[in-house]
Design a protein around this motif. Structure first.
Motif, PDB file in Angstrom:
ATOM      1  N   LEU A  33      13.078  -4.035   6.241  1.00 26.71           N
ATOM      2  CA  LEU A  33      11.936  -4.534   5.474  1.00 26.71           C
ATOM      3  C   LEU A  33      10.915  -3.423   5.280  1.00 26.71           C
ATOM      4  CD1 LEU A  33      10.475  -7.190   4.342  1.00 26.71           C
ATOM      5  CD2 LEU A  33       9.115  -7.012   6.426  1.00 26.71           C
ATOM      6  N   ILE A  34      10.416  -3.296   4.065  1.00 26.00           N
ATOM      7  CA  ILE A  34       9.404  -2.306   3.746  1.00 26.00           C
ATOM      8  C   ILE A  34       8.065  -3.013   3.531  1.00 26.00           C
ATOM      9  CG2 ILE A  34       8.740  -0.429   2.205  1.00 26.00           C
ATOM     10  CD1 ILE A  34      11.376   0.125   3.540  1.00 26.00           C
ATOM     11  N   LEU A  35       7.012  -2.478   4.160  1.00 29.49           N
ATOM     12  CA  LEU A  35       5.646  -2.923   3.895  1.00 29.49           C
ATOM     13  C   LEU A  35       4.994  -1.851   3.033  1.00 29.49           C
ATOM     14  CD1 LEU A  35       4.563  -4.061   7.496  1.00 29.49           C
ATOM     15  CD2 LEU A  35       5.465  -5.492   5.648  1.00 29.49           C
ATOM     16  N   VAL A  36       4.564  -2.228   1.835  1.00 30.47           N
ATOM     17  CA  VAL A  36       4.063  -1.239   0.886  1.00 30.47           C
ATOM     18  C   VAL A  36       2.764  -1.712   0.256  1.00 30.47           C
ATOM     19  CG1 VAL A  36       5.291  -2.113  -1.150  1.00 30.47           C
ATOM     20  CG2 VAL A  36       4.820   0.336  -0.965  1.00 30.47           C
ATOM     21  N   GLY A  37       1.973  -0.754  -0.162  1.00 26.41           N
ATOM     22  CA  GLY A  37       0.716  -1.074  -0.817  1.00 26.41           C
ATOM     23  C   GLY A  37      -0.192   0.138  -0.775  1.00 26.41           C
ATOM     24  N   PRO A  38      -1.297   0.105  -1.507  1.00 23.18           N
ATOM     25  CA  PRO A  38      -2.224   1.242  -1.520  1.00 23.18           C
ATOM     26  C   PRO A  38      -2.960   1.379  -0.202  1.00 23.18           C
ATOM     27  CG  PRO A  38      -3.134  -0.607  -2.755  1.00 23.18           C
ATOM     28  CD  PRO A  38      -1.736  -0.992  -2.387  1.00 23.18           C
ATOM     29  N   SER A  39      -3.700   2.462  -0.067  1.00 23.67           N
ATOM     30  CA  SER A  39      -4.469   2.702   1.160  1.00 23.67           C
ATOM     31  C   SER A  39      -5.408   1.528   1.436  1.00 23.67           C
ATOM     32  CB  SER A  39      -5.304   3.980   1.006  1.00 23.67           C
ATOM     33  OG  SER A  39      -4.472   5.091   0.771  1.00 23.67           O
ATOM     34  N   GLY A  40      -5.462   1.127   2.718  1.00 25.82           N
ATOM     35  CA  GLY A  40      -6.373   0.062   3.121  1.00 25.82           C
ATOM     36  C   GLY A  40      -5.880  -1.340   2.846  1.00 25.82           C
ATOM     37  N   CYS A  41      -4.605  -1.485   2.501  1.00 26.02           N
ATOM     38  CA  CYS A  41      -4.100  -2.829   2.165  1.00 26.02           C
ATOM     39  C   CYS A  41      -3.697  -3.629   3.404  1.00 26.02           C
ATOM     40  CB  CYS A  41      -2.919  -2.731   1.211  1.00 26.02           C
ATOM     41  SG  CYS A  41      -1.404  -2.097   1.971  1.00 26.02           S
ATOM     42  N   GLY A  42      -3.648  -2.985   4.585  1.00 28.23           N
ATOM     43  CA  GLY A  42      -3.322  -3.707   5.811  1.00 28.23           C
ATOM     44  C   GLY A  42      -1.914  -3.498   6.322  1.00 28.23           C
ATOM     45  N   LYS A  43      -1.134  -2.643   5.669  1.00 29.29           N
ATOM     46  CA  LYS A  43       0.272  -2.505   6.061  1.00 29.29           C
ATOM     47  C   LYS A  43       0.451  -1.867   7.450  1.00 29.29           C
ATOM     48  CE  LYS A  43       0.688   1.655   3.133  1.00 29.29           C
ATOM     49  NZ  LYS A  43      -0.759   1.646   2.734  1.00 29.29           N
ATOM     50  N   THR A 194       4.979   2.299   4.134  1.00 24.73           N
ATOM     51  CA  THR A 194       4.793   3.432   3.234  1.00 24.73           C
ATOM     52  C   THR A 194       3.814   3.056   2.126  1.00 24.73           C
ATOM     53  OG1 THR A 194       5.909   5.024   1.782  1.00 24.73           O
ATOM     54  CG2 THR A 194       6.760   2.782   1.787  1.00 24.73           C
ATOM     55  N   HIS A 195       3.159   4.083   1.566  1.00 25.25           N
ATOM     56  CA  HIS A 195       2.368   3.855   0.350  1.00 25.25           C
ATOM     57  C   HIS A 195       3.141   4.349  -0.857  1.00 25.25           C
ATOM     58  CE1 HIS A 195       1.531   8.072   1.312  1.00 25.25           C
ATOM     59  NE2 HIS A 195       1.381   8.225   0.015  1.00 25.25           N
ATOM     60  N   ASP A 196       4.324   4.928  -0.609  1.00 29.29           N
ATOM     61  CA  ASP A 196       5.147   5.531  -1.664  1.00 29.29           C
ATOM     62  C   ASP A 196       6.136   4.489  -2.188  1.00 29.29           C
ATOM     63  OD1 ASP A 196       7.091   6.884  -3.136  1.00 29.29           O
ATOM     64  OD2 ASP A 196       6.964   8.698  -1.926  1.00 29.29           O
ATOM     65  N   GLN A 197       5.907   4.032  -3.428  1.00 26.52           N
ATOM     66  CA  GLN A 197       6.780   2.971  -3.939  1.00 26.52           C
ATOM     67  C   GLN A 197       8.215   3.456  -4.168  1.00 26.52           C
ATOM     68  OE1 GLN A 197       7.883   2.407  -7.378  1.00 26.52           O
ATOM     69  NE2 GLN A 197       7.160   4.400  -8.039  1.00 26.52           N
ATOM     70  N   LYS A 211      -1.917  -6.348  -0.757  1.00 26.02           N
ATOM     71  CA  LYS A 211      -3.153  -5.940  -1.430  1.00 26.02           C
ATOM     72  C   LYS A 211      -4.318  -6.558  -0.671  1.00 26.02           C
ATOM     73  CE  LYS A 211      -5.841  -7.034  -5.587  1.00 26.02           C
ATOM     74  NZ  LYS A 211      -5.880  -7.881  -6.790  1.00 26.02           N
ATOM     75  N   LYS A 212      -5.185  -5.708  -0.143  1.00 25.53           N
ATOM     76  CA  LYS A 212      -6.371  -6.161   0.584  1.00 25.53           C
ATOM     77  C   LYS A 212      -6.027  -7.188   1.664  1.00 25.53           C
ATOM     78  CE  LYS A 212      -9.441  -5.221  -3.324  1.00 25.53           C
ATOM     79  NZ  LYS A 212     -10.400  -5.756  -4.320  1.00 25.53           N
TER      80      LYS A 212
END
Length: 419
Positions: A33-43, A194-197, A211-212
């Motif tokens: 499982l990958i947790l992804v999202g921009p900086s600060g999204c909680g991943k 990762t933040h890298d899609q 997201k957030k």
């Protein structure tokens, strides 16, 4: 190995801000499982909650069906691979890998430790480096040492916190392949932040987009790409990103800055009232220089004329850029989306894929064909994908799960045959 269940997990800090907000995910035994999202999204916060480095404000975390909210990290039998490798510079590769076994204080004999270390080193192609110190290794080799230390623990699951972010682009691609192959051979439950899609799309069985602190969608990479739930997921997944073209609903056509586009069949009956503004979601590969589209295919879409600001020729492919005049209200929404995606603003332009031999160039006008069958329509206020086919998306994820299981079985058979 283990299944991991997140039931309505919430993490609030002292100021009451929910860094993780009501996240529920079932991670199957052996799943990647990958947790992804921009900086600060909680991943990363969510990953640290799983391993026990962050307290859980509310909700339940279960490993193999057992609630572990109050258990210490060492009691959860999970192995974490950190972004900075966390290697001991004064120890050899051998001793770095052996370190968690020696911490067990008598649980393993010297012979058992040696067997486990050498088996992990062989798996990770580190046999020739066992007597070297971390300072004398490349970034990729140091990352493999960190993974070796996780492997020897016989943990129930691997947790990766942006493990490739310190590597250059070429090495990241190589290490992605190695991590994917290792996980398939071992079939161990893995959660990877990762933040890298691109990493998310190439590594995961399923990808959870955050997201957030809120889970936006969890699905196979292909479902996320082809059937995104909302504007955020559509804009985050894919490179180049999906184009968002503002349009006015006018009966059976969309009025756009580039001309009228007929409402495709799959969107009919799902549109808001006439005069409403929507966003048309079109990926670059949904376009082509009309000269390269034969008549049979052309009938499945529509064409329009546009002036190109510039083109980028990449050898095997080409991208063209078309500017348009945005609607002010919609542009404000797009800029809001851009900020969510860690960008300053969203340019009012289309990025379109062109045949590598197309002669369209910057400053010239060209006739472009677009495949409207693959168009998404979004509500700019709510972000909802009005044309999402949830059933078709679920089928994509089911197919991916079946293909993944077959791949794991083949890897196990090959490993057994090799002795």
């Amino acid at each position: 190995m283990a299944s991991i269940t997140l039931n309505h997990l919430v993490k609030k800090y002292g100021d009451g801000f929910p860094a993780v907000n009501d996240v529920s995910i079932d991670i199957a035994d052996g799943e990647f499982l990958i947790l992804v999202g921009p900086s600060g999204c909680g991943k990363s916060t969510l990953l640290r909650m799983i391993v026990g480095l962050e307290d859980i404000t509310s909700g339940d975390l279960l490993i193999n069906g057992q609630r572990v909210n109050e258990k210490e990290p060492r009691e959860r039998n999970l192995s974490m691979v950190f972004q900075n490798y966390a290697l001991y510079p004064h120890l050899t590769v051998y001793e770095n890998i052996a370190f968690p076994l020696r911490l067990s204080k008598g649980k393993f004999s010297d012979e058992e430790i040696d067997r486990k270390v050498r088996a992990a080193a062989s798996t990770l192609d580190l046999d020739e480096h066992l007597e070297r110190k971390p300072a004398n290794l490349s970034g990729g080799q140091r990352q493999r040492v960190a993974m070796g230390r996780a492997i020897v623990r016989d943990a129930d699951a691997f947790l990766f916190d942006e493990p490739l972010s310190n590597l250059d682009a070429k090495l990241r691609g190589q290490m992605r392949t190695e991590i994917a192959q290792l996980q398939r051979r071992m079939g161990i439950t893995s959660v990877y932040v990762t933040h890298d899609q691109t990493e998310a799309m190439t590594l995961g069985d399923r990808v959870a987009v955050l997201k957030k602190g809120i889970l936006q969608q969890i699905a196979s990479p292909r479902e996320l790409y082809e059937q995104p739930a909302n504007l955020f997921v559509a804009g985050f997944i894919g490179s180049p990103s999906m184009n968002f073209l503002p349009a006015h609903v006018q009966g059976n056509v969309f009025g756009t800055p580039l001309g009228d586009i007929p409402v495709p069949q799959h969107a009919a009956g799902k549109m808001p009232p006439d005069g409403s503004i929507v966003l048309l979601g079109l990926r670059p590969e949904h376009f082509e220089d009309a000269k390269f589209v034969d008549e049979a295919i052309a009938a499945r879409g529509t064409t329009f004329d546009a002036r190109f600001t510039h083109t980028e020729w990449l050898g095997n492919q080409q991208y063209g850029y078309i500017r348009y005049q945005p609607d002010e209200a919609v542009q404000a929404k797009l800029n809001e989306l851009a900020q969510d995606l860690d960008a300053d603003e969203m340019q009012p332009q289309l990025v379109v894929s062109l045949d590598a031999t197309s002669r369209i160039r910057g400053g010239t006008e060209g006739r472009i064909w677009v495949d409207t069958r693959r168009m998404h329509v979004f509500n700019p206020e709510t972000g909802e994908n009005l044309t999402r086919d949830a059933e078709a998306g679920a089928e994509l994820t089911r197919e991916a799960a079946e293909e993944r299981q077959a791949e794991i079985e083949r890897a196990r058979q090959e490993l057994a045959a090799a002795g």
